[in-house]
Design a protein around this motif. Structure first.
Motif, PDB file in Angstrom:
ATOM      1  N   SER A   1       0.850  -1.192   0.000  1.00 30.81           N
ATOM      2  CA  SER A   1       0.000   0.000   0.000  1.00 30.81           C
ATOM      3  C   SER A   1       0.883   1.237   0.000  1.00 30.81           C
ATOM      4  N   ARG A   2       0.285   2.320  -0.459  1.00 29.07           N
ATOM      5  CA  ARG A   2       0.964   3.622  -0.462  1.00 29.07           C
ATOM      6  C   ARG A   2      -0.007   4.643   0.127  1.00 29.07           C
ATOM      7  N   ASP A   3       0.485   5.397   1.068  1.00 26.60           N
ATOM      8  CA  ASP A   3      -0.326   6.428   1.706  1.00 26.60           C
ATOM      9  C   ASP A   3       0.632   7.547   2.093  1.00 26.60           C
ATOM     10  N   PRO A   4       0.353   8.766   1.665  1.00 26.50           N
ATOM     11  CA  PRO A   4       1.249   9.874   2.009  1.00 26.50           C
ATOM     12  C   PRO A   4       1.472  10.038   3.503  1.00 26.50           C
ATOM     13  N   GLU A   5       0.532   9.537   4.308  1.00 29.28           N
ATOM     14  CA  GLU A   5       0.640   9.644   5.763  1.00 29.28           C
ATOM     15  C   GLU A   5       1.476   8.523   6.382  1.00 29.28           C
TER      16      GLU A   5
ATOM     17  N   ASP B   1       5.881   5.947   0.597  1.00 33.41           N
ATOM     18  CA  ASP B   1       6.651   4.818   0.062  1.00 33.41           C
ATOM     19  C   ASP B   1       5.785   3.559   0.055  1.00 33.41           C
ATOM     20  N   ALA B   2       6.122   2.625  -0.796  1.00 23.84           N
ATOM     21  CA  ALA B   2       5.431   1.339  -0.829  1.00 23.84           C
ATOM     22  C   ALA B   2       5.781   0.580   0.444  1.00 23.84           C
ATOM     23  N   VAL B   3       4.754   0.247   1.225  1.00 22.48           N
ATOM     24  CA  VAL B   3       4.939  -0.526   2.452  1.00 22.48           C
ATOM     25  C   VAL B   3       4.118  -1.800   2.357  1.00 22.48           C
ATOM     26  N   PHE B   4       4.511  -2.801   3.119  1.00 28.67           N
ATOM     27  CA  PHE B   4       3.707  -4.005   3.195  1.00 28.67           C
ATOM     28  C   PHE B   4       2.364  -3.623   3.822  1.00 28.67           C
ATOM     29  N   THR B   5       1.270  -4.009   3.182  1.00 25.55           N
ATOM     30  CA  THR B   5      -0.070  -3.664   3.641  1.00 25.55           C
ATOM     31  C   THR B   5      -0.258  -4.047   5.106  1.00 25.55           C
ATOM     32  N   GLY B   6      -0.820  -3.119   5.855  1.00 30.40           N
ATOM     33  CA  GLY B   6      -1.082  -3.355   7.271  1.00 30.40           C
ATOM     34  C   GLY B   6       0.114  -3.115   8.166  1.00 30.40           C
ATOM     35  N   THR B   7       1.211  -2.616   7.578  1.00 30.41           N
ATOM     36  CA  THR B   7       2.420  -2.341   8.357  1.00 30.41           C
ATOM     37  C   THR B   7       2.929  -0.950   7.996  1.00 30.41           C
TER      38      THR B   7
ATOM     39  N   ASP C   1      11.167  -1.729   0.274  1.00 30.40           N
ATOM     40  CA  ASP C   1      12.603  -1.545   0.018  1.00 30.40           C
ATOM     41  C   ASP C   1      13.466  -2.101   1.144  1.00 30.40           C
ATOM     42  N   THR C   2      12.941  -2.084   2.353  1.00 28.67           N
ATOM     43  CA  THR C   2      13.714  -2.589   3.484  1.00 28.67           C
ATOM     44  C   THR C   2      14.029  -4.070   3.317  1.00 28.67           C
ATOM     45  N   LEU C   3      13.082  -4.823   2.781  1.00 28.19           N
ATOM     46  CA  LEU C   3      13.339  -6.243   2.510  1.00 28.19           C
ATOM     47  C   LEU C   3      14.486  -6.387   1.523  1.00 28.19           C
ATOM     48  N   ILE C   4      14.449  -5.623   0.455  1.00 29.75           N
ATOM     49  CA  ILE C   4      15.512  -5.693  -0.552  1.00 29.75           C
ATOM     50  C   ILE C   4      16.849  -5.284   0.058  1.00 29.75           C
TER      51      ILE C   4
ATOM     52  N   LYS D   1       3.720 -12.727   2.747  1.00 27.53           N
ATOM     53  CA  LYS D   1       3.767 -11.457   2.025  1.00 27.53           C
ATOM     54  C   LYS D   1       5.174 -11.166   1.515  1.00 27.53           C
ATOM     55  N   ALA D   2       6.172 -11.435   2.325  1.00 25.80           N
ATOM     56  CA  ALA D   2       7.551 -11.193   1.903  1.00 25.80           C
ATOM     57  C   ALA D   2       7.916 -12.090   0.724  1.00 25.80           C
ATOM     58  N   VAL D   3       7.549 -13.343   0.792  1.00 26.95           N
ATOM     59  CA  VAL D   3       7.849 -14.281  -0.300  1.00 26.95           C
ATOM     60  C   VAL D   3       7.088 -13.870  -1.556  1.00 26.95           C
ATOM     61  N   ALA D   4       5.840 -13.492  -1.416  1.00 27.32           N
ATOM     62  CA  ALA D   4       5.055 -13.065  -2.580  1.00 27.32           C
ATOM     63  C   ALA D   4       5.674 -11.831  -3.232  1.00 27.32           C
ATOM     64  N   ALA D   5       6.160 -10.898  -2.432  1.00 24.79           N
ATOM     65  CA  ALA D   5       6.814  -9.706  -2.980  1.00 24.79           C
ATOM     66  C   ALA D   5       8.060 -10.099  -3.760  1.00 24.79           C
ATOM     67  N   LEU D   6       8.845 -11.024  -3.218  1.00 26.06           N
ATOM     68  CA  LEU D   6      10.046 -11.483  -3.924  1.00 26.06           C
ATOM     69  C   LEU D   6       9.672 -12.209  -5.216  1.00 26.06           C
ATOM     70  N   GLU D   7       8.598 -12.963  -5.201  1.00 24.66           N
ATOM     71  CA  GLU D   7       8.159 -13.653  -6.414  1.00 24.66           C
ATOM     72  C   GLU D   7       7.734 -12.661  -7.492  1.00 24.66           C
ATOM     73  N   ILE D   8       7.051 -11.592  -7.096  1.00 22.16           N
ATOM     74  CA  ILE D   8       6.671 -10.560  -8.072  1.00 22.16           C
ATOM     75  C   ILE D   8       7.908  -9.898  -8.647  1.00 22.16           C
ATOM     76  N   LEU D   9       8.865  -9.593  -7.809  1.00 18.64           N
ATOM     77  CA  LEU D   9      10.111  -8.992  -8.296  1.00 18.64           C
ATOM     78  C   LEU D   9      10.812  -9.924  -9.282  1.00 18.64           C
ATOM     79  N   ARG D  10      10.877 -11.202  -8.933  1.00 16.52           N
ATOM     80  CA  ARG D  10      11.503 -12.179  -9.825  1.00 16.52           C
ATOM     81  C   ARG D  10      10.764 -12.235 -11.154  1.00 16.52           C
ATOM     82  N   ASP D  11       9.452 -12.374 -11.099  1.00 19.07           N
ATOM     83  CA  ASP D  11       8.653 -12.481 -12.312  1.00 19.07           C
ATOM     84  C   ASP D  11       8.782 -11.230 -13.179  1.00 19.07           C
ATOM     85  N   THR D  12       8.843 -10.061 -12.541  1.00 15.00           N
ATOM     86  CA  THR D  12       8.996  -8.813 -13.282  1.00 15.00           C
ATOM     87  C   THR D  12      10.350  -8.763 -13.982  1.00 15.00           C
TER      88      THR D  12
END
Length: 73
Positions: free
Chosen positions: A12-16, A21-27, A32-35, A58-69
């Protein structure tokens, strides 16, 4: 499920929250911190230990999206 739908569930992204920055939803943990952790030689387990609000799935899914991209033709 499309990549965009998966992204909207994972990130999710929220100016507040962390300046929009892109953060893991609900956190407040930026994706970028994972990377950064992995680039520094830390394991996924270490990242998850330091940021318990991020679920492993969620962390694994994010890495899978990065890999696939990166590997998309």
């Amino acid at each position: 499920m499309t990549v965009d739908v998966v992204r909207s569930v994972l990130v999710s992204r929220d100016p507040e929250v962390h300046g929009g920055d892109a953060v893991f939803t609900g956190t407040r943990v930026p994706v970028d911190t994972l990377i950064d952790y992995l680039e520094a030689g830390h394991s996924l387990g270490e990242f998850l230990d330091h940021f318990p609000s991020v679920r492993r799935e969620k962390a694994v899914a994010a890495l899978e999206i990065l890999r696939d991209t990166l590997l998309a033709e």
